[in-house]
Motif scaffolding. Structure first.
Motif, mmCIF file in Angstrom:
data_model
loop_
_atom_site.group_PDB
_atom_site.id
_atom_site.type_symbol
_atom_site.label_atom_id
_atom_site.label_comp_id
_atom_site.label_asym_id
_atom_site.label_seq_id
_atom_site.Cartn_x
_atom_site.Cartn_y
_atom_site.Cartn_z
ATOM 1 N N SER A 101 -6.872 -0.933 11.960
ATOM 2 C CA SER A 101 -6.413 0.087 12.356
ATOM 3 C C SER A 101 -6.169 1.353 11.677
ATOM 4 C CB SER A 101 -5.630 0.797 13.783
ATOM 5 O OG SER A 101 -6.333 0.077 14.701
ATOM 6 N N VAL A 102 -6.996 2.683 11.053
ATOM 7 C CA VAL A 102 -6.499 3.680 10.538
ATOM 8 C C VAL A 102 -6.917 5.503 11.754
ATOM 9 C CG1 VAL A 102 -7.789 5.307 8.875
ATOM 10 C CG2 VAL A 102 -7.559 3.042 8.924
ATOM 11 N N TRP A 103 -5.415 5.644 11.913
ATOM 12 C CA TRP A 103 -4.954 6.760 12.710
ATOM 13 C C TRP A 103 -5.223 8.098 11.759
ATOM 14 C CZ3 TRP A 103 -1.190 10.380 13.395
ATOM 15 C CH2 TRP A 103 -0.908 10.906 14.612
ATOM 16 N N GLN B 208 0.189 16.010 7.625
ATOM 17 C CA GLN B 208 -0.476 16.766 7.471
ATOM 18 C C GLN B 208 -1.873 16.567 7.536
ATOM 19 O OE1 GLN B 208 0.299 20.036 7.854
ATOM 20 N NE2 GLN B 208 2.542 19.257 7.977
ATOM 21 N N PRO B 209 -2.886 17.034 8.367
ATOM 22 C CA PRO B 209 -4.142 16.729 8.871
ATOM 23 C C PRO B 209 -4.894 16.498 7.308
ATOM 24 C CG PRO B 209 -3.870 19.087 9.671
ATOM 25 C CD PRO B 209 -2.177 18.495 9.119
ATOM 26 N N GLY B 210 -5.581 15.760 7.505
ATOM 27 C CA GLY B 210 -5.856 14.664 5.928
ATOM 28 C C GLY B 210 -5.375 13.018 5.553
ATOM 29 N N ASP B 211 -3.408 13.233 5.862
ATOM 30 C CA ASP B 211 -3.249 12.310 5.966
ATOM 31 C C ASP B 211 -3.547 11.321 6.799
ATOM 32 O OD1 ASP B 211 -1.303 13.492 3.988
ATOM 33 O OD2 ASP B 211 0.407 14.339 5.398
ATOM 34 N N ALA B 212 -3.110 9.553 6.222
ATOM 35 C CA ALA B 212 -3.813 8.633 7.271
ATOM 36 C C ALA B 212 -3.053 7.503 7.031
ATOM 37 C CB ALA B 212 -5.260 8.204 7.053
ATOM 38 N N VAL B 213 -2.644 6.612 8.551
ATOM 39 C CA VAL B 213 -1.977 5.338 8.699
ATOM 40 C C VAL B 213 -3.019 3.911 8.802
ATOM 41 C CG1 VAL B 213 0.673 6.574 8.556
ATOM 42 C CG2 VAL B 213 -1.005 5.992 10.894
ATOM 43 N N ILE B 214 -2.595 3.562 7.779
ATOM 44 C CA ILE B 214 -3.778 1.922 8.293
ATOM 45 C C ILE B 214 -2.421 0.864 7.967
ATOM 46 C CG2 ILE B 214 -4.713 0.684 6.445
ATOM 47 C CD1 ILE B 214 -5.226 2.735 4.726
ATOM 48 N N PHE B 215 -2.709 0.174 9.577
ATOM 49 C CA PHE B 215 -1.700 -0.577 10.625
ATOM 50 C C PHE B 215 -2.669 -1.946 10.176
ATOM 51 C CE2 PHE B 215 -2.766 2.242 12.950
ATOM 52 C CZ PHE B 215 -2.432 1.530 14.397
ATOM 53 N N HIS B 216 -2.232 -2.857 10.654
ATOM 54 C CA HIS B 216 -2.730 -4.605 10.924
ATOM 55 C C HIS B 216 -2.762 -4.304 11.830
ATOM 56 C CE1 HIS B 216 -2.780 -8.409 11.831
ATOM 57 N NE2 HIS B 216 -2.854 -8.739 10.878
ATOM 58 N N ALA B 217 -3.529 -4.808 12.796
ATOM 59 C CA ALA B 217 -3.729 -5.047 14.646
ATOM 60 C C ALA B 217 -3.145 -5.709 15.051
ATOM 61 C CB ALA B 217 -4.619 -5.832 15.071
ATOM 62 N N LEU B 218 -1.987 -6.448 14.679
ATOM 63 C CA LEU B 218 -0.927 -6.921 15.138
ATOM 64 C C LEU B 218 0.826 -6.241 15.151
ATOM 65 C CD1 LEU B 218 -0.990 -10.557 14.919
ATOM 66 C CD2 LEU B 218 -0.558 -9.100 17.229
ATOM 67 N N THR B 219 0.593 -5.007 13.758
ATOM 68 C CA THR B 219 1.661 -4.067 13.336
ATOM 69 C C THR B 219 2.188 -3.223 15.031
ATOM 70 O OG1 THR B 219 1.021 -4.064 11.323
ATOM 71 C CG2 THR B 219 2.627 -2.603 12.941
ATOM 72 N N LEU B 220 3.401 -3.693 15.611
ATOM 73 C CA LEU B 220 3.751 -2.737 17.292
ATOM 74 C C LEU B 220 4.417 -1.698 16.565
ATOM 75 C CD1 LEU B 220 6.052 -5.974 17.871
ATOM 76 C CD2 LEU B 220 4.651 -4.781 19.470
ATOM 77 N N ILE C 71 -1.634 -2.353 -1.152
ATOM 78 C CA ILE C 71 -2.112 -3.496 -0.557
ATOM 79 C C ILE C 71 -0.927 -4.399 -0.241
ATOM 80 C CG2 ILE C 71 -3.922 -4.807 -0.596
ATOM 81 C CD1 ILE C 71 -5.567 -2.775 -2.530
ATOM 82 N N GLU C 72 -0.083 -4.741 -1.291
ATOM 83 C CA GLU C 72 0.638 -5.627 -0.753
ATOM 84 C C GLU C 72 2.098 -5.155 0.293
ATOM 85 O OE1 GLU C 72 1.897 -8.336 -1.927
ATOM 86 O OE2 GLU C 72 -0.632 -9.219 -3.153
ATOM 87 N N ARG C 73 1.923 -3.600 -0.066
ATOM 88 C CA ARG C 73 3.085 -3.160 0.964
ATOM 89 C C ARG C 73 2.231 -3.375 2.272
ATOM 90 N NH1 ARG C 73 3.782 1.409 -0.744
ATOM 91 N NH2 ARG C 73 4.698 1.300 -2.687
ATOM 92 N N PHE C 74 1.147 -3.218 2.867
ATOM 93 C CA PHE C 74 0.118 -3.304 3.702
ATOM 94 C C PHE C 74 0.295 -4.592 4.599
ATOM 95 C CE2 PHE C 74 -3.299 -5.288 5.951
ATOM 96 C CZ PHE C 74 -3.311 -3.732 6.888
ATOM 97 N N TRP C 75 0.349 -5.235 3.836
ATOM 98 C CA TRP C 75 0.681 -6.443 4.229
ATOM 99 C C TRP C 75 2.074 -7.158 4.508
ATOM 100 C CZ3 TRP C 75 -3.436 -9.166 6.094
ATOM 101 C CH2 TRP C 75 -3.904 -9.012 5.723
ATOM 102 N N THR C 76 3.017 -6.665 3.907
ATOM 103 C CA THR C 76 4.301 -6.915 3.842
ATOM 104 C C THR C 76 4.585 -6.390 5.269
ATOM 105 O OG1 THR C 76 4.853 -7.256 1.370
ATOM 106 C CG2 THR C 76 6.924 -6.712 3.210
ATOM 107 N N ASP C 77 4.681 -4.657 5.208
ATOM 108 C CA ASP C 77 5.221 -3.916 5.610
ATOM 109 C C ASP C 77 4.156 -3.879 7.319
ATOM 110 O OD1 ASP C 77 7.682 -3.388 4.634
ATOM 111 O OD2 ASP C 77 6.813 -1.129 3.737
ATOM 112 N N GLY C 78 3.397 -4.123 7.226
ATOM 113 C CA GLY C 78 1.827 -3.819 8.238
ATOM 114 C C GLY C 78 1.117 -2.603 8.544
ATOM 115 N N VAL C 79 2.104 -1.871 7.592
ATOM 116 C CA VAL C 79 1.204 -0.086 7.342
ATOM 117 C C VAL C 79 1.709 0.479 6.264
ATOM 118 C CG1 VAL C 79 3.905 0.317 8.527
ATOM 119 C CG2 VAL C 79 1.326 1.796 9.061
ATOM 120 N N ILE C 80 0.943 1.363 6.118
ATOM 121 C CA ILE C 80 1.237 2.348 4.593
ATOM 122 C C ILE C 80 0.574 3.442 5.174
ATOM 123 C CG2 ILE C 80 0.703 0.358 3.032
ATOM 124 C CD1 ILE C 80 -1.812 1.042 3.177
ATOM 125 N N ILE C 81 1.039 4.416 4.366
ATOM 126 C CA ILE C 81 0.669 5.777 4.592
ATOM 127 C C ILE C 81 -0.515 6.048 3.245
ATOM 128 C CG2 ILE C 81 2.676 6.513 3.550
ATOM 129 C CD1 ILE C 81 1.994 9.006 6.038
#
Length: 304
Positions: free
Chosen positions: A133-135, A197-209, A16-26
């Motif tokens: 967003s979650v991709w 791989q199928p089933g993996d997801a990236v979660i990223f902030h709406a402002l992350t380029l 969760i902290e990494r999401f707010w630091t980097d703007g994205v996590i896998i």
């Protein structure tokens, strides 16, 4: 009481902290096989593809349709009942989570068109910081060819860049800045990407380029979906310069996100908001579609 499926594990505080630091996590192995199959079958149906299709079409397609959960029952179920909302609620540190929209990204084998650098925020009639967003892809992706790439920390930049879509279409008439050319100066930025791989997801902030390189990995189809989510502080904030939501939602500027078009999914699904959709597909409003077509005729197209 309807509620989305729980994930196999909760996110850690480090993630969760990494999401707010980097703007994205896998998140590896986030979606179990039944949800991967649900999405794959839906995208094959929508785009007329076969699982093992690798032959080069004369004009290989790239579909980027939005709001498909309103008309496709498989994607309705994925958007509402897959475990996605639980992870988003954690990273956004939000009490309430609403589905804003879904968007499919189906790149047929041998299509070499890249997704230009952009952030999602300026495509949306929204304000607030709790938007993510979650991709995920139902096909393998690689950093060398077809994975998403993210500029770490860019969600904390003060700039807002034009909503540049596939094909170089700027999907707004607002006078916004041009996105920097990160490909020409990659060593100046921390660019993050992962083989998936199928089933993996990236979660990223709406402002992350972010963007994506040209062709699918190994000349296979790349079938992907993103779901977009709003937390407590998100507000409907239209400017009149971006495309309208082509479903009548009844929100006024400044309203919290909610209602049948943007239903609450957590802390529990608002069953009244989704009741009409559970009874069958809901087509877009023809007048809103026409208005969007008129606005789109004014969009600038730039060389990529």
């Amino acid at each position: 009481m309807l509620t989305p499926e729980m994930p196999s594990r909760l996110l850690t505080e480090v993630e969760i902290e990494r999401f707010w630091t980097d703007g994205v996590i896998i998140v590896r192995d986030f979606y179990p096989e039944n949800w991967v199959t649900t999405v794959r079958d839906a995208l094959n149906e929508i785009c007329g593809l076969q699982d093992e299709e690798t032959e080069s079409a004369k004009d290989p397609r790239f579909r980027a349709d939005a709001y498909t959960w309103h008309t496709n029952d498989r994607l309705r179920d994925f958007s509402l009942f897959a475990p996605t909302a639980h992870a988003v609620r954690q990273v956004l540190r939000s009490e309430r989570i609403n589905l804003f929209c879904d968007q499919i990204f189906v790149k047929q084998a041998h299509n070499v068109e890249r997704t230009p650098w952009h952030h999602d925020f300026t495509f949306f009639p929204l304000s607030g910081d709790q938007i993510a967003s979650v991709w995920t892809s139902t096909d393998p992706v690689t950093t060398a060819e077809s994975a998403l790439e993210f500029v770490a920390g860019s969600h904390r930049w003060p700039q807002r860049f034009r909503p540049l879509g596939v094909g170089g279409v700027v999907k707004s008439v607002a006078p916004l800045s041009q996105t920097p050319n990160f490909d020409a100066d990659r060593e100046q930025y921390q660019i993050m990407s992962w083989d998936m791989q199928p089933g993996d997801a990236v979660i990223f902030h709406a402002l992350t380029l972010h963007g994506a390189r040209g062709k699918p990995a190994g000349n296979l189809n790349r079938r992907a979906i993103a779901t977009r989510w709003c937390g407590d502080d998100a507000r409907f904030t239209p400017t009149g310069k971006e495309l309208q939501i082509p479903w009548s939602h009844g929100l006024k500027a400044g309203d919290p996100i909610g209602g049948p078009v943007f239903p609450q999914v957590l802390p529990q699904i608002n069953e009244e908001e989704i009741s009409a959709r559970m009874n069958g597909p809901i087509p877009p409003d023809k007048d809103l579609v026409r208005q969007n077509m008129e606005l789109a005729s004014r969009f600038e197209k730039v060389a990529l």
